[in-house]
Motif scaffolding. Structure first.
Motif, PDB file in Angstrom:
ATOM      1  N   LEU A 330     -20.648 -45.930  39.182  1.00 55.90           N
ATOM      2  CA  LEU A 330     -19.981 -44.559  38.398  1.00 55.90           C
ATOM      3  C   LEU A 330     -18.692 -44.407  39.095  1.00 55.90           C
ATOM      4  N   ARG A 331     -18.670 -44.569  40.539  1.00 50.09           N
ATOM      5  CA  ARG A 331     -17.398 -44.657  41.217  1.00 50.09           C
ATOM      6  C   ARG A 331     -16.277 -45.655  40.718  1.00 50.09           C
ATOM      7  N   GLU A 577     -27.698 -33.451  30.553  1.00 41.96           N
ATOM      8  CA  GLU A 577     -28.089 -32.762  32.196  1.00 41.96           C
ATOM      9  C   GLU A 577     -28.226 -34.150  32.811  1.00 41.96           C
ATOM     10  N   ARG A 578     -28.708 -35.451  32.466  1.00 37.04           N
ATOM     11  CA  ARG A 578     -29.100 -36.441  33.114  1.00 37.04           C
ATOM     12  C   ARG A 578     -27.803 -36.976  33.468  1.00 37.04           C
ATOM     13  N   SER A 583     -23.123 -37.828  37.351  1.00 39.99           N
ATOM     14  CA  SER A 583     -21.659 -37.461  37.682  1.00 39.99           C
ATOM     15  C   SER A 583     -21.666 -36.885  38.948  1.00 39.99           C
ATOM     16  N   GLU A 584     -22.514 -35.779  39.413  1.00 37.75           N
ATOM     17  CA  GLU A 584     -22.678 -35.008  40.389  1.00 37.75           C
ATOM     18  C   GLU A 584     -22.873 -35.898  41.911  1.00 37.75           C
ATOM     19  N   PRO A 605     -10.423 -37.523  40.218  1.00 41.28           N
ATOM     20  CA  PRO A 605     -11.624 -38.179  40.843  1.00 41.28           C
ATOM     21  C   PRO A 605     -12.816 -37.825  40.398  1.00 41.28           C
ATOM     22  N   ALA A 606     -13.132 -36.423  39.795  1.00 46.53           N
ATOM     23  CA  ALA A 606     -14.228 -36.016  39.255  1.00 46.53           C
ATOM     24  C   ALA A 606     -14.497 -36.673  38.111  1.00 46.53           C
ATOM     25  N   LEU A 607     -16.017 -37.230  37.967  1.00 48.13           N
ATOM     26  CA  LEU A 607     -16.306 -37.964  36.800  1.00 48.13           C
ATOM     27  C   LEU A 607     -16.872 -37.281  35.644  1.00 48.13           C
ATOM     28  N   ASP A 608     -16.475 -37.727  34.451  1.00 47.45           N
ATOM     29  CA  ASP A 608     -17.253 -37.103  33.223  1.00 47.45           C
ATOM     30  C   ASP A 608     -17.978 -38.601  32.504  1.00 47.45           C
TER      31      ASP A 608
END
Length: 635
Positions: A330-331, A577-578, A583-584, A605-608
């Motif tokens: 994900l990163r 939510e999953r 993402s968190e 940089p925050a992922l959605d």
């Protein structure tokens, strides 16, 4: 018309429709027997190798089998161990250690073989060797003949072995290019045993008696089930179900909780196969081969229990690495796309690395990550020799081995070793070339992957009528040969849900008590416990029908492949939510070992995270077998 013709030949209506949906036009395509197998004469060098092996028996030469360390290699080794032993061959076997030696007939393995007492006169490889140029050269230097049996794609330059049997080498007319390594070994064993008989010598075994091993290895190696492979698997399954097989096969079925008398391809793929593979992943495949070849039932049972324990350890390690690999992926997917290349599909490939990951499970983690994100995926770790080793899995339409060939040509010095197939490959790269390899693969994927290929598809066979939810029909379906390229039926039904609950030792699975019409069905969703609160009174599920027998009671079970969000809106908040939790976790990993490291990051940089688009395609049949399709818009 195909379905009608098959029904006229005595095939049931549902099975005829399923066959027709998979391109079967005549029942003979799926009802062939031993006599219908491709002739051994069509496999280049098989008869010449058989004659040479028979000469080795006469001359009392010492023959050493060098195997691969997966289930295909183990079953291929078992075929030759039994065939050679039964014929009186002076033989033994050796399996490389995955971590110490790596894959194939390496010079180090040859040196260890040469130091054995007795020293082998001949080495024969199974499920490896076609790329082992240096290893074969070393054997030749030491005066050891090498015979190669393999099924992997052949390089332009072949090793200088005495004989090579590989249907994928130039000049081989054997039509089944999808045959597994154990299948190639069986054809050599068949030719050898027939040669022994023609010389008036006792062959010990009939070749057909060894097909139980071929069934295991062919299904476990996930090769395409063309007609010849389906016959090999079906003939082997017959032997297993009649318990006309090695005691280790029966013991492996027992520890897997499978009914050997009704063993299915799914049982092999998710039960027996992983337990054999576990030996090569975490311990040593010698234990797997011994379990398959011992004739002592008590010894076989003890070895099977040990393999089961190793497999449980493998699953625990795999879960931890799988979670870390997903976070790193994900990163990686948040990296900025080069100017001019931005589109809705984002990054086309995933190459993740951590020096602490266990080398034995990177392949299976790559497979799971590929399924989750639907991108060609490579999972890598640091090897004991300070190189980086990895295992890759691909998506339909993208040939991973050809991509590695191109990287090797355009980026010399990056790939130190590699090999494989269209859908799976292994590689070793220089320790300072990770980013170059990652971006080289991405460039090829960006060029070659089309929007159609980037859309994940779930093929299904339409609705299973309530009248077909019966033990007789589901048992009949389960006993057929299903697998890669001839997939097990998946149906799409609306279930009335009476109750749902979380189950399993670690409370990760979801069980729903349901009805289709008036028929009671248990709907099982493994690993989906986080969706429990989203279960509604009715759920639409893509599933595989199965039978579950416990304490003499047989229940109908629907094994969930997918609960489509568009058709189950109650799941939407729980799916969001999953993804939010994923993402968190990915955002929190910045600067840690789960961060993919240097590379251009997006401005934010925050992922959605948005899951890859998924299209569910129906292959439900009309009475004449004509294919219908429907597209479902899924998140």
């Amino acid at each position: 018309m195909a379905a009608i013709r098959m029904r006229q030949s005595g095939v049931g209506e549902m099975l005829a429709r399923i066959y027709a949906a998979r391109g079967v036009r005549d029942i003979k395509e799926v009802r062939g027997g031993y006599a219908d197998l491709l002739p051994v004469q069509s496999m280049k060098n098989a008869q010449a190798m058989a004659s040479h092996l028979a000469d080795c028996v006469v001359a009392r030469k010492r023959v050493l089998i060098v195997s691969d360390y997966d289930c295909d290699g183990a079953t291929a080794c078992a075929v030759l161990v039994m065939a050679f032993g039964g014929a009186g061959m002076n033989c033994g076997y050796m399996v490389p250690d995955r971590i110490k030696h790596g894959y194939g007939l390496t010079p180090a393995i040859v040196d260890e073989a040469a130091a054995l007492d007795p020293k082998p006169d001949v080495i024969i490889t199974v499920d490896n060797g076609i790329s082992s140029i240096a290893g074969v050269d070393r054997a030749n230097e030491l005066g050891i003949e090498v015979l190669v049996t393999d099924h992997h794609l052949a390089p332009d330059v072949l090793p200088k072995a005495k004989l090579i049997v590989n249907p994928n080498q130039a000049g081989c007319d054997f039509p089944s290019k999808n045959i597994a390594g154990c299948g190639v070994a069986w054809y050599v064993a068949r030719a050898f045993l027939e040669e022994m008989r023609s010389r008036g010598m006792d062959p010990g075994f009939d070749p057909s008696e060894l097909l139980s091993y071929v069934a295991l290895g062919t299904v476990a190696d996930v090769v395409k089930l063309d007609r010849n492979n389906r016959i090999l698997v079906n003939e082997g399954l017959k032997l297993i179900r009649q318990e006309q097989c090695a005691p280790g096969v029966i013991a492996l079925a027992a520890v897997s909780g499978k009914d050997v008398k009704n063993l299915t391809c799914s049982d092999i793929g998710f039960g027996l196969g992983p337990r054999i593979n576990a030996a090569g992943r975490l311990a040593h495949m010698g234990a797997g081969i011994e379990c398959l070849t011992t004739l002592d039932p008590e010894r076989a049972a003890a070895l099977a229990r040990n393999l089961n324990e190793t497999n449980e350890e493998r699953k625990e390690i795999q879960r931890g690495i799988g979670d870390q690999a997903l976070i790193q992926a994900l990163r990686l997917m948040s990296r900025e796309t080069p100017a001019g290349d931005q589109d809705e599909y984002g990054r086309r490939s995933l190459v993740v690395f951590n020096k602490e990951w266990h080398e034995g499970v990177v392949g299976v983690v790559a497979g799971r990550l590929k399924e989750d994100r639907h991108r060609p995926t490579v999972v890598m770790t640091m090897a004991h020799d300070n190189t980086i080793k990895g295992s890759g899995r691909s998506i339909p339409g993208f040939h991973l081995k050809h991509a590695l060939d191109e990287i090797n040509a355009k980026h010399p010095g990056v790939l130190l070793k590699f090999g494989g197939h269209a859908m799976a490959a292994g590689m070793t790269i220089a320790k300072d070339k990770l980013e170059e390899f990652r971006e080289a693969l991405e460039a090829i994927c960006r060029r070659d992957l089309t929007p159609e290929m980037l859309t994940k598809r779930l093929m299904h066979d339409g609705e299973l009528p309530a009248a077909c939810f019966n033990v007789s029909l589901i048992h009949q379906l389960s006993q057929e040969v299903w697998g890669q390229g001839f997939e097990e039926p998946v149906f799409l039904n609306r279930f009335s849900i009476a109750d749902s609950r979380v189950i399993g030792q670690d409370k990760t699975h979801l069980k729903m008590t349901a009805k289709v019409g008036s028929v009671d069905v248990d709907v099982m969703a493994f690993g989906q416990a986080d969706l429990a609160e989203g279960v509604a009174s009715e759920m639409t599920v893509a599933f595989k029908p199965q039978l579950n027998t416990f304490r003499g009671q047989t229940k109908l079970t629907a094994l969930v492949d997918l609960m489509p969000e568009d058709l189950n809106p109650s799941l939407s908040p729980h799916l969001r939510e999953r993804e939010a939790l994923a993402s968190e976790a990915a955002n929190a990993s910045a600067g840690t070992s789960m961060d993919p490291g240097p590379g251009r990051q997006s401005a934010s940089p925050a992922l959605d995270i948005v899951p890859a688009e998924l299209v569910v395609t129906a292959a439900a049949q009309s009475s004449n077998g004509a294919r219908r399709q429907r597209r479902l818009s899924l998140r």
